[in-house]
Design an enzyme around this catalytic site. Structure first.
Site, PDB file in Angstrom:
ATOM      1  N   ALA A   1      48.879  31.364  35.847  1.00 32.56           N
ATOM      2  CA  ALA A   1      48.006  32.042  35.406  1.00 32.56           C
ATOM      3  C   ALA A   1      48.465  33.770  35.293  1.00 32.56           C
ATOM      4  O   ALA A   1      49.472  34.170  34.792  1.00 32.56           O
ATOM      5  CB  ALA A   1      48.406  32.637  37.629  1.00 32.56           C
ATOM      6  N   SER A   2      47.587  34.539  35.886  1.00 35.60           N
ATOM      7  CA  SER A   2      47.791  36.184  35.387  1.00 35.60           C
ATOM      8  C   SER A   2      48.309  36.376  36.203  1.00 35.60           C
ATOM      9  O   SER A   2      49.216  37.378  34.606  1.00 35.60           O
ATOM     10  CB  SER A   2      46.218  36.714  34.993  1.00 35.60           C
ATOM     11  OG  SER A   2      45.534  36.813  36.921  1.00 35.60           O
ATOM     12  N   GLU A   3      49.328  36.863  36.884  1.00 37.63           N
ATOM     13  CA  GLU A   3      50.202  37.213  37.607  1.00 37.63           C
ATOM     14  C   GLU A   3      50.780  36.094  38.689  1.00 37.63           C
ATOM     15  O   GLU A   3      49.528  35.414  39.187  1.00 37.63           O
ATOM     16  CB  GLU A   3      49.945  38.248  38.363  1.00 37.63           C
ATOM     17  CG  GLU A   3      49.795  39.670  37.910  1.00 37.63           C
ATOM     18  CD  GLU A   3      48.572  39.983  36.632  1.00 37.63           C
ATOM     19  OE1 GLU A   3      48.794  40.364  35.708  1.00 37.63           O
ATOM     20  OE2 GLU A   3      48.008  39.109  37.030  1.00 37.63           O
ATOM     21  N   THR A   4      51.442  35.717  38.682  1.00 41.36           N
ATOM     22  CA  THR A   4      52.641  35.122  39.544  1.00 41.36           C
ATOM     23  C   THR A   4      53.408  36.284  40.914  1.00 41.36           C
ATOM     24  O   THR A   4      54.247  37.267  40.023  1.00 41.36           O
ATOM     25  CB  THR A   4      53.558  34.006  39.243  1.00 41.36           C
ATOM     26  OG1 THR A   4      52.708  33.556  38.881  1.00 41.36           O
ATOM     27  CG2 THR A   4      54.643  33.730  40.459  1.00 41.36           C
TER      28      THR A   4
ATOM     29  N   HIS B   1      45.485  41.351  43.143  1.00 37.61           N
ATOM     30  CA  HIS B   1      45.613  39.879  43.278  1.00 37.61           C
ATOM     31  C   HIS B   1      46.656  39.550  43.486  1.00 37.61           C
ATOM     32  O   HIS B   1      46.031  38.183  44.387  1.00 37.61           O
ATOM     33  CB  HIS B   1      44.188  39.149  42.191  1.00 37.61           C
ATOM     34  CG  HIS B   1      45.343  38.819  41.194  1.00 37.61           C
ATOM     35  ND1 HIS B   1      44.961  39.621  40.191  1.00 37.61           N
ATOM     36  CD2 HIS B   1      45.517  37.449  41.364  1.00 37.61           C
ATOM     37  CE1 HIS B   1      45.820  37.976  39.445  1.00 37.61           C
ATOM     38  NE2 HIS B   1      45.638  36.804  40.293  1.00 37.61           N
TER      39      HIS B   1
END
Length: 266
Positions: free
Chosen positions: A44-47, A73
């Site tokens: 994912a773009s961030e975790t 997010h």
């Protein structure tokens, strides 16, 4: 080691929309190299990695390539997970390297996050923008003082969905927008729309981005002379944000949906 792990669509309440974030909940944070590997594998773009800490939750964010200083997010996604684990509470606090992030759950099940409002400075557009986006009418260009994110403002007639960035040129560029770049415009349906790109962090396009709205909120609040703003990130996985602007803080509010729960074995 086994890690309780979730995939959450942030700033949306349906499959296939919003920004997909990983969330890992553990009694204490795994080692940094493990967190980076997990974030890369989740993709994912961030975790967000959260661990309990003195009546609060310590939170850290990793993109597939590096640790991030702030992520909206993934914070929303982590909030959705924690509120689901403790349904009787309506508020919680995250601690991170930059301070604290209070979070509130509302009766409509939306979640508001209290973020530092970023100031900005104007910066001249650079020639590389044409390489990134092709011909684009630029009416303003700003850079967040805290986040370093660059925002190109274009006219309302621009269809943001038609922008097709050259990500190869972007990732090779070393200069003004190495912390990410957004394109934004006023909207006839919302107060403003945007798209956001950050191949420098391993994320060509981030579908719905909380952190860039700490800059966008101040800019559009001043330009439109409004303290409450409806924002729309017009990506292929779109999402909606409600922004309430104070003197030095902004509440970023939206919904989120857990779409997957399981165990990660690093």
């Amino acid at each position: 080691m086994e890690l309780e792990t979730y995939i959450v669509n942030a700033f949306a309440d349906a499959p296939g929309r919003g920004n997909r974030a990983g969330v890992v909940v553990s009694p204490e944070h795994p080692p940094e190299d493990v967190m980076q590997i997990v974030a890369a594998d989740i993709g994912a773009s961030e975790t967000a990695f959260v661990a309990p800490e003195e009546r609060a939750w310590n939170i850290r964010w990793f993109s597939p390539l590096k640790e991030m200083s702030l992520c909206g997010h993934a914070t929303l996604a982590a909030s959705r997970v924690l509120f689901g684990k403790e349904p009787l509470i309506d508020s919680l606090v995250f601690r991170y390297a930059g301070g604290i992030l209070p979070v509130q759950r509302y009766p409509d099940d939306s979640i508001g996050m209290d973020f530092p409002l970023d100031d900005y400075m104007r910066c001249p557009p650079v020639a590389a923008f044409d390489d990134f986006f092709g011909p684009l009418r630029v009416t303003d260009c700003i850079c967040g003082r805290r986040t370093g994110k660059v925002i190109i403002v274009t006219d309302e007639g621009t269809d943001l969905r038609t922008i097709a960035p050259d990500f190869n040129r972007m990732v090779e560029y070393r200069g003004l927008c190495g912390s990410g770049i957004a394109v934004t415009k006023a909207s006839s349906v919302y107060d403003f729309e945007s798209r956001y790109f950050n191949p420098w962090a391993g994320v060509n396009e981030d579908p719905v981005t909380g952190s860039v709205h700490t800059v966008l909120a101040r800019y559009w609040s001043e330009r439109l002379e409004k303290k409450t703003l409806a924002a729309f990130q017009n990506s292929s996985r779109p999402g909606e944000l409600l922004l309430t602007v104070g003197d030095d803080r902004v509440e970023i509010r939206g919904k989120a949906r857990i779409v997957l729960q399981g165990t990660f074995f690093p």
